[in-house]
Design a protein around this motif. Structure first.
Motif, PDB file in Angstrom:
ATOM      1  N   ASP A 288      34.196  -5.024 -20.356  1.00 47.65           N
ATOM      2  CA  ASP A 288      34.116  -5.344 -18.920  1.00 47.65           C
ATOM      3  C   ASP A 288      35.127  -6.626 -18.528  1.00 47.65           C
ATOM      4  N   ALA A 289      36.128  -6.179 -18.252  1.00 45.58           N
ATOM      5  CA  ALA A 289      37.316  -7.473 -18.094  1.00 45.58           C
ATOM      6  C   ALA A 289      36.872  -8.145 -16.785  1.00 45.58           C
ATOM      7  N   GLU A 290      36.234  -7.473 -15.811  1.00 40.74           N
ATOM      8  CA  GLU A 290      35.774  -8.396 -14.527  1.00 40.74           C
ATOM      9  C   GLU A 290      34.759  -9.402 -14.705  1.00 40.74           C
ATOM     10  N   VAL A 291      33.851  -9.112 -15.765  1.00 40.29           N
ATOM     11  CA  VAL A 291      33.009 -10.173 -16.018  1.00 40.29           C
ATOM     12  C   VAL A 291      33.384 -11.077 -16.738  1.00 40.29           C
ATOM     13  N   TRP A 292      34.179 -10.480 -17.811  1.00 34.13           N
ATOM     14  CA  TRP A 292      34.935 -11.545 -18.672  1.00 34.13           C
ATOM     15  C   TRP A 292      35.707 -12.701 -17.994  1.00 34.13           C
ATOM     16  N   GLU A 293      36.853 -12.058 -16.981  1.00 37.01           N
ATOM     17  CA  GLU A 293      37.427 -12.904 -16.139  1.00 37.01           C
ATOM     18  C   GLU A 293      36.421 -13.956 -15.283  1.00 37.01           C
ATOM     19  N   ARG A 294      35.340 -13.374 -14.908  1.00 45.85           N
ATOM     20  CA  ARG A 294      34.365 -14.513 -14.323  1.00 45.85           C
ATOM     21  C   ARG A 294      34.114 -15.564 -14.802  1.00 45.85           C
ATOM     22  N   LEU A 295      33.529 -15.357 -16.239  1.00 44.90           N
ATOM     23  CA  LEU A 295      33.279 -16.252 -17.016  1.00 44.90           C
ATOM     24  C   LEU A 295      34.462 -17.124 -17.562  1.00 44.90           C
ATOM     25  N   ARG A 296      35.674 -16.713 -17.511  1.00 44.57           N
ATOM     26  CA  ARG A 296      36.876 -17.301 -17.822  1.00 44.57           C
ATOM     27  C   ARG A 296      37.195 -18.545 -16.793  1.00 44.57           C
ATOM     28  N   LEU A 300      33.178 -20.961 -18.602  1.00 47.16           N
ATOM     29  CA  LEU A 300      32.030 -20.726 -19.018  1.00 47.16           C
ATOM     30  C   LEU A 300      32.439 -20.004 -20.358  1.00 47.16           C
ATOM     31  N   TYR A 301      32.689 -20.867 -21.621  1.00 48.23           N
ATOM     32  CA  TYR A 301      33.043 -20.306 -22.839  1.00 48.23           C
ATOM     33  C   TYR A 301      31.920 -19.950 -23.742  1.00 48.23           C
ATOM     34  N   PRO A 302      32.198 -18.929 -24.637  1.00 47.80           N
ATOM     35  CA  PRO A 302      31.326 -18.412 -25.592  1.00 47.80           C
ATOM     36  C   PRO A 302      30.196 -19.475 -26.008  1.00 47.80           C
TER      37      PRO A 302
END
Length: 386
Positions: A288-296, A300-302
Motif C-alpha cells: 500500500d504505497a499510499e499508506v507508506w507515503e502518508r507515514l513517510r 512517522l518512521y517504523p
C-alpha cells in the motif's frame, strides 16, 4: 452456528491427535497444522511449542531421556548459581564479602545483584491483566524454599541498603546497589511457597548468568511470560511439575533465534532490529504505497511503533490469549520472522483509513496503542500478503 464451530474444533483436535500419534512425528505436517492455531486443550500447545522450538525431537522414544537429562541439568544450574556464596559447601568456597578479586564469589554475587534488580522490577509487573503470575506454583523450587534463599530478597530495599560497601586504599571495592524501588506490584509468598513470577525471575537470572555476552535485556520478561504460562498451565501433572526447567530451555532456544533483536551492536545486521524494520517498511510500500507515503510524509518512521512489535513478538500489543495464537503461527512458520513482519504489516493495513485521515500525533497514538481487533482477522490478512 455454535454447534458447527464445536464440530470443527473436535475435528481439529482429532487431526492433531493423529499427527502426534506416530513414533516419529512429521514436523512438516505438524508445522502446517499449528500455523492455523493449536487447540487450547489437553496440553497440546505446550507439547507442540516444545517440538516447534526444537526442545523435543520428532522421535518420541527420545523424549524420556532428553527430558530427564535437561531437567537434571537445570537443577544443577539452580544449585550452583542461585545459592548465596556464604551457603556454598566446601573450603574452596570460603570467601569474604569485601573481596574484590576476580575469583571472589562475593564479588560476583554483588555484580549479579545489579542484573537481578532489573529482572525483579520487570517480572513483578508481568501480565498485570491476569492474576496467574501472582498465584503460588504447586512446585516451589526445593533449593530455595527458605525465604532467605529467594532471589527477590537479595534486592529488597532493606538488603540493598546494607550492601553499600566501599573500600579505600589500594584498589576499591564499590557496591552501588542503592536504588529507589517502586512499590512492589506483586506480593512475595511466605517461606515454603513461591509465586509464578518468582519462578520466572529465577529462569531469567540463570539465563543472564549463562549468557554473559548478552545478559538480561529489559523486555525478555515479555518473551518468557507466555511460554512459562503455557507450560505451567499444562493439564498433565508430570509436564507441569517441570515447567520451570522446560521453559528455561525453550526460552533459550527462542532467544538463540531472536538474540540479534536484543544486541545493540547487531542492530544494523540483516537479522538485527533495524533490518527487520526495513523489511516491514519495504513490505508496506509494496502492499500500500499510499499508506507508506502518508507515514513517510509525516516522518512517522517504523522505529516509532514497530520496534516494540518486532522485538517482543507482539506480546505487548494483544491480550495474552491472542499472543498465544500469534505465536502458534510464528513458531510454526519455517521463515517465522518473515511471517512476524507480515503480521505487523497487516496490522498497519487494517488501520488504513484512520492512518490516511489522522495527523502525525494521532497516528503515533494509534500505532503505539494498537486498538482491540479480532486476531483471526489480522492473521488472515497477514497470510494473504505476498
Amino acid at each position: 452456528m455454535g454447534d458447527n464451530i464445536m464440530s470443527l474444533y473436535k475435528i481439529r483436535v482429532a487431526d492433531l491427535e493423529n499427527i502426534l500419534e506416530p513414533d516419529e512425528i512429521d514436523l512438516k505436517v505438524l508445522r502446517s497444522f499449528c500455523f492455523n492455531g493449536i487447540p487450547d486443550c489437553n496440553g497440546f500447545r505446550a507439547l507442540c511449542w516444545k517440538l516447534l522450538l526444537g526442545y523435543l525431537s520428532p522421535k518420541k522414544s527420545t523424549w524420556p531421556a532428553k527430558l530427564a537429562k535437561q531437567r537434571e541439568l537445570y537443577k544443577q544450574f539452580v544449585k550452583e548459581m542461585v545459592i548465596s556464596p556464604g551457603e556454598q559447601d566446601g573450603p574452596e568456597c570460603i570467601d569474604h564479602p569485601l573481596s574484590d578479586g576476580p575469583e571472589s564469589n562475593w564479588s560476583t554475587f554483588f555484580r549479579d545483584n545489579e542484573v537481578l534488580l532489573q529482572i525483579d522490577k520487570d517480572v513483578r509487573r508481568l501480565c498485570p491483566d491476569i492474576s496467574f503470575f501472582q498465584q503460588a506454583t504447586e512446585f516451589p523450587c526445593e533449593f530455595v524454599k527458605e525465604r532467605e534463599r529467594k532471589l527477590h530478597v537479595r534486592v529488597a530495599p532493606t538488603t540493598l541498603s546494607s550492601a553499600n560497601v566501599e573500600r579505600k586504599g589500594v584498589g576499591m571495592t564499590k557496591i552501588n546497589l542503592i536504588t529507589k524501588r517502586a512499590t512492589e506490584s506483586y506480593e512475595a509468598m511466605d517461606a515454603g511457597q513461591e509465586a509464578h513470577w518468582e519462578v520466572v525471575e529465577r529462569i531469567l537470572f540463570l539465563y543472564a548468568k549463562l549468557n554473559p555476552g548478552q545478559g538480561y535485556v529489559q523486555g525478555m520478561n515479555e518473551i518468557i511470560g507466555p511460554i512459562y504460562y503455557v507450560f505451567a498451565s499444562d493439564p498433565h501433572l508430570e509436564y507441569r511439575r517441570y515447567a520451570e526447567a522446560d521453559c528455561f530451555f525453550c526460552f533459550t532456544a527462542l532467544m538463540s533465534e531472536i538474540r540479534d533483536f536484543f544486541i545493540k551492536t547487531l542492530d544494523e545486521s540483516e537479522g538485527g532490529i533495524k533490518g527487520m524494520m526495513a523489511k516491514l517498511s519495504n513490505l508496506l510500500h509494496e502492499q500500500d504505497a499510499e499508506v507508506w507515503e502518508r507515514l513517510r510524509d509525516q516522518e512517522l518512521y517504523p522505529q516509532y511503533y514497530s520496534f516494540r512489535w518486532l522485538t517482543l513478538l507482539l506480546s505487548q500489543e494483544f491480550p495474552l490469549p491472542d499472543v498465544l495464537r500469534i505465536w502458534d503461527s510464528v513458531f510454526a512458520d519455517d521463515k517465522r520472522y518473515d511471517f512476524l513482519i507480515k503480521i505487523c504489516c497487516a496490522m498497519i493495513l487494517l488501520l488504513r483509513e484512520q492512518i490516511l485521515e489522522n495527523d502525525f500525533a494521532n497516528n503515533v497514538k494509534l500505532l503505539q496503542n494498537f486498538p482491540l481487533m479480532d486476531i483471526n482477522l489480522v492473521l488472515r490478512k497477514a497470510t494473504c500478503l505476498d
